[in-house]
Design a protein around this motif. Structure first.
Motif, PDB file in Angstrom:
ATOM      1  N   THR A  69       0.921  -1.410  -0.134  1.00 26.72           N
ATOM      2  CA  THR A  69      -0.128  -0.047   0.065  1.00 26.72           C
ATOM      3  C   THR A  69       1.072   1.474  -0.317  1.00 26.72           C
ATOM      4  O   THR A  69       2.504   1.190  -0.153  1.00 26.72           O
ATOM      5  N   PRO A  70       0.034   2.513  -0.236  1.00 28.32           N
ATOM      6  CA  PRO A  70       1.100   3.655   0.070  1.00 28.32           C
ATOM      7  C   PRO A  70       1.467   3.710   1.248  1.00 28.32           C
ATOM      8  O   PRO A  70       1.008   3.061   2.782  1.00 28.32           O
ATOM      9  N   GLY A  71       1.759   4.665   2.265  1.00 28.03           N
ATOM     10  CA  GLY A  71       3.300   4.925   3.201  1.00 28.03           C
ATOM     11  C   GLY A  71       2.280   5.429   3.933  1.00 28.03           C
ATOM     12  O   GLY A  71       0.971   6.028   2.750  1.00 28.03           O
ATOM     13  N   LEU A 355      -4.052   8.448   1.933  1.00 23.61           N
ATOM     14  CA  LEU A 355      -5.160   9.740   0.472  1.00 23.61           C
ATOM     15  C   LEU A 355      -5.244  11.240   0.881  1.00 23.61           C
ATOM     16  O   LEU A 355      -5.339  11.699   1.750  1.00 23.61           O
ATOM     17  N   ASN A 356      -6.333  10.771   1.592  1.00 25.00           N
ATOM     18  CA  ASN A 356      -7.178  11.563   2.903  1.00 25.00           C
ATOM     19  C   ASN A 356      -6.224  12.343   3.759  1.00 25.00           C
ATOM     20  O   ASN A 356      -6.595  13.484   4.110  1.00 25.00           O
ATOM     21  N   ALA A 357      -5.088  11.657   4.727  1.00 20.40           N
ATOM     22  CA  ALA A 357      -5.140  12.291   5.441  1.00 20.40           C
ATOM     23  C   ALA A 357      -3.984  12.777   5.109  1.00 20.40           C
ATOM     24  O   ALA A 357      -4.020  13.491   5.857  1.00 20.40           O
ATOM     25  N   ALA A 358      -3.033  12.654   3.504  1.00 22.82           N
ATOM     26  CA  ALA A 358      -1.999  13.389   3.058  1.00 22.82           C
ATOM     27  C   ALA A 358      -2.479  14.466   2.424  1.00 22.82           C
ATOM     28  O   ALA A 358      -2.545  15.553   2.962  1.00 22.82           O
ATOM     29  N   CYS A 359      -4.065  14.625   1.992  1.00 23.76           N
ATOM     30  CA  CYS A 359      -4.384  16.011   1.943  1.00 23.76           C
ATOM     31  C   CYS A 359      -5.390  17.263   3.021  1.00 23.76           C
ATOM     32  O   CYS A 359      -5.027  18.027   3.082  1.00 23.76           O
ATOM     33  N   LYS A 366       2.066  14.840  -3.375  1.00 22.05           N
ATOM     34  CA  LYS A 366       2.778  14.621  -3.093  1.00 22.05           C
ATOM     35  C   LYS A 366       3.102  12.713  -3.103  1.00 22.05           C
ATOM     36  O   LYS A 366       3.540  12.322  -3.531  1.00 22.05           O
ATOM     37  N   VAL A 367       2.469  12.785  -1.723  1.00 20.71           N
ATOM     38  CA  VAL A 367       1.947  11.054  -1.250  1.00 20.71           C
ATOM     39  C   VAL A 367       0.875  10.971  -1.212  1.00 20.71           C
ATOM     40  O   VAL A 367      -0.787  11.742  -1.665  1.00 20.71           O
ATOM     41  N   GLY A 368       0.370   9.603  -0.495  1.00 21.45           N
ATOM     42  CA  GLY A 368      -0.765   9.047  -0.177  1.00 21.45           C
ATOM     43  C   GLY A 368      -1.075   8.321  -1.049  1.00 21.45           C
ATOM     44  O   GLY A 368      -2.267   8.136  -0.935  1.00 21.45           O
TER      45      GLY A 368
END
Ligand code: NIG
Ligand code: FE
Length: 411
Positions: A69-71, A355-359, A366-368
């Motif tokens: 998964t993504p980090g 992704l939602n946490a990255a946003c 950049k990430v998510g």
């Protein structure tokens, strides 16, 4: 070049912006996948046993058929602080509430004493240890708040530590100014005076020295009311700092409604949020950053995550790591509670911690997600099935953590 091959399942949300409603659970699932990385960036992804073009000479990491998964992104922590507060637990067992302890001069005000006392280097070294522990749980980006200094000197000290962490730790570290976290003794009984002081004396220096990316406030009974919260957040917005709000953690004062009104990037906690708050956040696409371990630790209800997703509010899930209401660095445990107590499905939980946490922390571009062009932050898990991440409890299921294309084994 690095080729991660033999990925049984690559599960990832897609895009650079928040996923809400049905999109929260609509993630991509690539079977028998491989990911090509160059210079810390994802170049291409192949699936169904194919290999990306140009991967012939790359260094190879064999994922052994595992889930990738993504980090993970921890979008809400108070990770820089002095001391602990283990002594509060017996008080709680005897019946004292979180606000009782704070109103008696303990709680955040106790941590304030220890945080003011510790040197910048002491705080830095300790925080590096916390970040290392969290990295092993698969957390590759993190937000850290100030808020235990509560005067100019000590708040700036905390924020400088956060900036140093971003330079030195493995994670990307985002900084949030939370000077309005409690009312220090110097302003006892005068929250308006303290807000005036923060706006006049502290915020301008924070901005001038580029020490924060966001401004946050604890909107809560006997802390800051909605009007005081609006004042500091709008003053910070004028200086270029987007807003976050600790809203409805204990009492629903109107913090989530304020988040919608002023277009806050995130509202956090939301344990006691009313329908009007959910509607306001859905309208403004404010991320609901939910902290289930805090509910567990304080013996409070769990936030209405299912209602929020159904209403179109983008939901993130984080730890809230702090010495008073969540002394846990294990974001995987938040995922378990997201599944069991929030009643979100594993796909929705994954989006909530990537992704939602990255946003929620301004890092969605950049990430998510695992997509070409994004930073190569990934986790290889000790399982090949996504639901296992939310089902198994207490064990660290992260096997290999990849940050900017560099490989770290956790065990
Ligand atoms: O998010 N609510 C305010 N801040 C933290 C707790 C901080 C503390 O108790 O030290 C929280 O729960
Ligand atoms: Fe918090």
């Amino acid at each position: 070049m690095l080729l991660i091959k033999n990925i049984g399942l690559l599960a990832t949300p897609q895009g650079n912006t928040v996923r809400c409603g049905a999109e929260q659970g609509a993630i991509a699932k690539h079977a028998d996948a491989s990911v090509l990385i160059d210079n810390g960036t994802i170049v291409s992804i192949a699936e169904n046993g194919e290999l990306p073009e140009g991967s012939e000479n790359a260094e190879v990491l064999d994922a052994g058929g595992a889930l990738v998964t993504p980090g993970l992104v921890d979008a809400h922590t108070h990770l820089v602080f002095g001391g602990w507060r283990a002594h509060e637990v017996p008080l709680k067992i005897a019946g004292a509430s979180y606000l009782d302890i704070l109103n008696a001069g303990g709680g955040i005000l106790n941590t304030l004493v220890n945080t003011r006392k510790d040197s910048e280097d002491e705080l830095f070294e300790r925080s590096m240890g916390f970040l290392e522990e969290e990295f092993n749980f698969g957390v590759t980006s993190i937000e850290v708040k100030s808020g235990y200094g509560l005067n100019k000197e000590a708040e700036l000290k905390q924020l400088r530590v956060i900036r140093r962490l971003d330079k030195e730790a493995k994670q990307d570290v985002v900084s949030t100014f939370l000077g309005a976290h409690a009312i220090p003794d110097e302003f006892k009984g005068d929250p308006d005076g303290y807000i005036d002081y923060l706006i006049a004396e502290v915020l301008p220096v924070v901005v001038e020295e580029k020490l924060a990316d966001f401004c946050d406030v604890f909107t809560e009974s006997s802390v800051f009311n909605v009007e005081q919260s609006r004042r500091i957040l709008l003053a910070a917005q004028k200086l270029g700092l987007p807003s976050k709000i600790h809203a409805d953690e204990i009492d629903p004062l109107g913090g989530s409604e304020l988040a919608g009104e002023i277009g806050a990037v995130s509202a956090e906690h939301l344990i006691a949020t009313r329908d009007s708050g959910i509607e306001a956040m859905a309208r403004s696409k404010t991320v609901a950053c939910l902290l289930p371990q805090t509910s567990l630790y304080l013996g409070k209800p769990f936030a209405r995550a299912r209602d929020m997703v159904n209403a179109g509010v983008p939901v993130a899930i984080a730890t809230d790591f702090n010495p008073g209401s969540c002394p846990s660095l294990n974001l995987q445990l938040s995922m378990n509670l997201g599944y069991l107590r929030y009643r979100l499905y594993p796909e929705e939980v994954l989006t909530a911690v990537t992704l939602n946490a990255a946003c929620a922390i301004g890092m969605g571009e950049k990430v998510g997600s695992v997509e070409p062009g994004k930073q190569a932050d990934l986790v290889v898990w000790n399982t090949n099935e996504l639901p296992m991440l939310c089902y198994r409890m207490g064990s660290n299921q992260a096997k290999t953590v990849i940050k900017k294309g560099k490989i770290y084994e956790t065990h």
